[in-house]
Write a protein that holds these residues in place. Structure first.
Motif, mmCIF file in Angstrom:
data_model
loop_
_atom_site.group_PDB
_atom_site.id
_atom_site.type_symbol
_atom_site.label_atom_id
_atom_site.label_comp_id
_atom_site.label_asym_id
_atom_site.label_seq_id
_atom_site.Cartn_x
_atom_site.Cartn_y
_atom_site.Cartn_z
ATOM 1 N N ARG A 134 0.870 -1.193 0.000
ATOM 2 C CA ARG A 134 0.000 0.000 0.000
ATOM 3 C C ARG A 134 0.901 1.234 0.000
ATOM 4 N NH1 ARG A 134 -3.119 -3.570 -0.617
ATOM 5 N NH2 ARG A 134 -4.942 -4.170 0.641
ATOM 6 N N ASN A 376 -5.587 -8.746 -6.439
ATOM 7 C CA ASN A 376 -6.689 -7.962 -5.872
ATOM 8 C C ASN A 376 -6.366 -6.472 -5.918
ATOM 9 O OD1 ASN A 376 -8.302 -10.115 -5.248
ATOM 10 N ND2 ASN A 376 -7.646 -10.271 -3.109
ATOM 11 N N GLU A 380 -8.430 -3.720 -8.204
ATOM 12 C CA GLU A 380 -9.034 -2.544 -7.559
ATOM 13 C C GLU A 380 -8.503 -1.244 -8.188
ATOM 14 O OE1 GLU A 380 -11.324 -2.243 -5.239
ATOM 15 O OE2 GLU A 380 -11.009 -0.150 -4.644
ATOM 16 N N ASP B 287 -10.585 -3.701 4.794
ATOM 17 C CA ASP B 287 -10.088 -2.632 3.933
ATOM 18 C C ASP B 287 -9.446 -3.166 2.648
ATOM 19 O OD1 ASP B 287 -9.886 -0.052 3.292
ATOM 20 O OD2 ASP B 287 -8.380 0.504 4.784
ATOM 21 N N ASP B 288 -10.097 -4.111 2.026
ATOM 22 C CA ASP B 288 -9.639 -4.659 0.749
ATOM 23 C C ASP B 288 -10.903 -5.265 0.139
ATOM 24 O OD1 ASP B 288 -8.682 -6.335 -1.323
ATOM 25 O OD2 ASP B 288 -6.752 -6.570 -0.309
ATOM 26 N N VAL B 289 -11.512 -4.476 -0.754
ATOM 27 C CA VAL B 289 -12.836 -4.842 -1.263
ATOM 28 C C VAL B 289 -12.839 -6.218 -1.919
ATOM 29 C CG1 VAL B 289 -14.698 -4.112 -2.794
ATOM 30 C CG2 VAL B 289 -13.247 -2.410 -1.698
ATOM 31 N N LEU B 291 -10.670 -8.770 -1.528
ATOM 32 C CA LEU B 291 -10.425 -9.852 -0.578
ATOM 33 C C LEU B 291 -11.679 -10.104 0.260
ATOM 34 C CD1 LEU B 291 -8.393 -11.839 0.676
ATOM 35 C CD2 LEU B 291 -7.671 -10.017 2.234
#
Ligand code: FAD
Lengths: 388, 399
Positions: A134, A376, A380, B287-289, B291
């Motif tokens: 992140r 992921n 996103e 906080d990880d859509v 996952l």
């Protein structure tokens, strides 16, 4: 641009493949792992790599490099993926070289880039802090102190962290975690007072370290790029790293796939080659399709990264490259995961043994998946880039 | 069920709950996190902790290492309904099984159905009491999915068989006291018809084992060699040359046991484990859509599988189950368990990649993740399971 390798690029691939498969097959990684090699890669081999111009592949001619592009870097990464060779190529020659070349001032470039090209300097980007990638969450603090800064905080998954001669550390000089403003890159000497390096032995037997910074003093000269404004530089550098890792994953997937198809053609059960069973034929065929689609996406991303440079980093080119990289890294992650899972499964009990190489691919794929953001994360990112 | 039966069952539930509360040490109320945490029994068994010993001994004394086996063999003599209550009560408090054993999961059920009285009296009580540890000698280098093509020979010599050959992937052969083994007693017969199911002591002359290292870095299985091992014919379970029936029946139990992995959680909900490393947003959502979606979908499937597993047991007890249904469950349960560990790896991120540190408990998570990859191979591969469903349940042509 055609999505096929040029003649020069094919030659590059052949020479990289020749060298790597000859000197560093999977048994090379196995040996480094089993002998608990303190360096985690072969210095000797790194020198031959440098002599052939690979270490400075992305370094401009004027600094002693080959001045090639990201497609070429990807070609080498793909070959590295085939044998899982541990080497400083990713951290030093791709990521750090790009950061220095893009963000460095004249003095920084002439100090470090020639050494990278000659293979005498190892450098690495220290970015991740939490469990997941992140970059904007960076919270390692850099506070102004006199003429310079003091760094405090911790980094994880610093590739080659315990052997590097130079750290490029992402730190926060302003703002708070999550914000684009206020990020700064610093060049830090690993031997500086207050730096504590812990080599972490990883599942894939490749190099990584956790690094703690306790009031580490750096001068104003060690800022790479501009204070508070590193986000864009970092985006670009990370995307290069992502493109390179995606290429490694294509090589890895393709190699696992090739070995698995060979096994389907040699293992017999029920009086037949297991490759005669349609259940396995279709799965192999699906995996083939999956890899080909990913291969194209990765090539597209590497070309877009080259185009982004060619167009002097126009906003449109940068955005295009970013989306292409997100697609490539996301695809590479899911494809490699699938390839290694099918690889183990289709080898039956054999695939579960350490003696057999397939497991090494599964382990490396897992680390590649985490490096610079997993599928992921990039899925996103793509959704956000497209505004939903 | 009549009113009085229901009332009896409720009394049993209250008593069981009270007994478990009083007797299960707190340390035993969470899942085992490593193989050392699991008690396997056997001649050389050692307890890894005092609570482990206490829990095992109390359960053994009640016959609850094997709650539904007859009391005469050291079991608890529970009815199907009572056994279900016990399982539910143990699950409610998170109590782990006091004894893990191939004897309980595999050999016991086969002996109860096919063993003669002497064999049952000899072996079942020792399994129930955790005195003898068993291993499974089925697979050979060239007989994996095609198990019936096995080549280990048993030659007749008076009252004995002389066994020669090689097994592979024999889990814990180097720790086991006895083996249940498939051998070819009639090389001339068709492949399914010349096999016998035989029991022998692993300390017999001519038995040797060589551990194989797994990709998890552990070595839970072996190559097992038999060089002229002498075994009395009285150790054959069922009829000589009809061992395939016993073997298949045992596999159904093995598969049902392995499919249970799909339901067996890791102590805490995956979403919470993920939140530890990934964090939550202002609304408390992971906080990880992406996952979060994967975990939620996993949770849906896990809950549904648990219902199906419960139903499978009830159908079997009601005599309505398809005998091949354990293959369907084995397929789904193991694939689900692999998914669980992919999610755990994803949730753990960088932290889950460390292999040797103290902090990572010597890489407990990645090693467990790698171990799950065998779930869809051991006990019959997923492909073989689906093949059985296609053939035996769906009756598809040519399957
Ligand atoms: C951790 C572990 C523990 C084990 N423990 C034991 C033990 O204690 N005792 C014991 O006897 N064995 C044990 N086994 C062995 C296990 O039962 C075998 O590995 C398994 O049956 C598969 O056989 P194989 O490895 O020879 O694979 P193969 O049969 O060679 O299979 C290779 C691949 O081909 C596929 N395949 C084969 N036939 C078909 C078909 N007709 N259609 C479609 N696909 C097909 C398989 O599904 C697999 O993907 C263990 C295995 C593992 C991994």
């Amino acid at each position: 641009m055609a999505l096929v390798l040029t003649e020069e690029q094919s030659m590059l691939r052949d020479s990289a493949r020749g060298l790597i498969s000859d000197k560093a097959p999977v048994s090379h990684l196995r040996h480094l792992r089993d002998s608990k090699d303190p360096t985690g890669f072969s210095k000797e081999f790194w020198h031959s790599f440098a002599e052939m111009g690979f270490a400075g592949l992305l370094v401009p001619d004027e600094f002693g490099g080959s001045g090639l592009g990201y497609v070429e870097a990807g070609v080498v990464m793909e070959e590295i993926g085939r044998t899982l060779m541990p080497s400083p190529f990713l951290a030093t020659s791709v990521v750090a070289a790009s950061a220095l070349n893009r963000g460095g001032n004249a003095a920084q470039k002439s100090e470090y880039l020639p050494k990278i090209a000659s293979g005498s300097l190892l450098a690495t980007l220290a970015i991740d802090e939490g469990a997941k990638h992140r970059p904007l969450q960076t919270s390692l603090q850099a506070v102004r102190a006199g003429n310079g800064f003091k760094l405090s905080g911790a980094k994880a998954l610093v590739v080659d962290g315990h052997v590097a001669d130079l750290f490029i550390v992402a730190a926060r000089t302003a703002g708070s975690a999550g914000e684009r403003e206020g990020l700064t890159l610093f060049l830090v000497n690993p031997a500086a007072k207050g730096v504590a390096i812990e080599r972490t032995i990883m599942v894939d037997a490749h190099n990584a370290a956790r690094i703690e910074f306790a009031n580490v003093e750096v001068t104003a000269d060690s800022v790479l790029g501009e204070v508070d404004q590193a986000a864009s530089l970092l985006d670009g550098v990370l995307d290069i790293g992502r493109g390179a890792v995606a290429a490694e994953m294509v090589g890895l997937s393709d190699e696992v796939f090739g070995r698995t198809v060979e096994y389907l053609k040699s293992r017999k059960q029920f009086g037949k080659l297991i490759g005669e069973f349609q259940a396995l034929q279709h799965r192999a065929a699906e995996l083939y399709v999956d890899i080909e689609i990913t291969r194209a996406a990765v090539m597209k991303a590497l070309q877009a990264l080259d185009a982004d440079v060619a167009k002097a980093a126009s906003a449109v080119a940068v955005a295009k490259a970013a989306s292409a990289v997100a697609v490539a890294k996301a695809r590479a992650g899911t494809t490699a995961t699938r390839a290694v899972q099918e690889g183990v499964q289709m080898h039956g009990g054999m695939g579960m043994t350490d003696q057999f190489d397939i497991g090494f691919f599964m382990k490396r794929a897992r680390v590649c998946e985490e490096l610079f953001g997993d599928a992921n994360y990039h899925t996103e990112q793509l959704a956000r880039a497209r505004g939903y | 069920m009549s009113d009085s039966e229901t009332a009896d069952l409720e009394t049993f539930r209250d008593e069981t709950r009270a007994w478990l509360e009083a007797n299960c040490p707190p340390e035993m109320r969470k899942p085992a996190t490593s193989d050392a945490d699991v008690f396997w029994g056997g001649r050389n068994a050692k307890f890894s902790s005092e609570p482990q010993r206490i829990w095992f001994e109390r359960m053994r004394d009640k016959g609850w290492t094997v709650p539904d086996w007859p009391k005469e063999y050291g079991g608890g003599g529970l009815s199907a309904a009572e056994h279900k209550v016990l399982r539910a009560e143990m699950a409610r408090m998170g109590a782990r099984p006091p004894l893990s054993s191939f004897g309980i999961w595999m050999l016991g059920p086969a002996l109860l159905k096919y063993g003669n009285d002497a064999q049952k009296n000899e072996h079942l009580p020792k399994i129930a009491a955790g005195e003898i540890r068993w291993c499974q000698g089925y697979s050979e280098p060239n007989a994996g999915s095609d198990l019936a093509s096995l080549q280990t020979r048993a030659e007749s010599d008076g009252d004995d068989f002389i066994i020669t050959g090689q097994k592979i992937w024999t889990s814990y052969a180097n720790y086991a006291d006895w083996i249940f083994c498939l051998v070819r007693t009639d090389p001339a017969a068709k492949k399914h018809d010349g096999i016998s199911f035989v029991l022998f002591d692993m300390t017999s002359k001519g038995v040797s084992t060589k551990p194989i290292l797994l990709i998890s870095g552990y070595s839970p299985f072996c190559e097992t060699f038999f060089d002229g091992v002498r075994v009395p014919k009285s150790h054959v379970v069922g009829t000589i040359n009809r061992g395939w029936d016993v073997a298949k029946y045992l596999l159904q139990h093995e598969r049902a046991m392995i499919s249970g992995m799909g339901e067996r959680g890791v102590g805490r909900p995956l979403g919470q484990i993920a939140a530890d490393s990934v964090g939550t947003d202002a609304q408390g959502r992971l906080d990880d859509v992406m996952l979060r979606g994967q975990i939620a979908r996993f949770d849906v499937d896990e809950a549904a599988l648990a219902a199906c597993a419960e139903r499978a047991v009830d159908l079997a007890k009601a005599g309505q189950a398809h005998p091949a249904f354990s293959s369907a469950m084995k397929y789904y349960g193991t694939e689900l368990n692999k998914r669980r560990y992919e999610i755990l790896m994803s949730a753990g991120g960088v932290d889950a990649l460390e292999w040797e540190s103290e902090r990572s408990k010597q890489g407990a998570r990645p090693r467990a993740w790698l171990r799950t990859k065998a779930n869809s191979i051991e006990g019959g591969t997923s492909e073989v399971m689906l093949g059985i469903v296609a053939k035996r349940i769906l009756d598809l042509p040519g399957a």
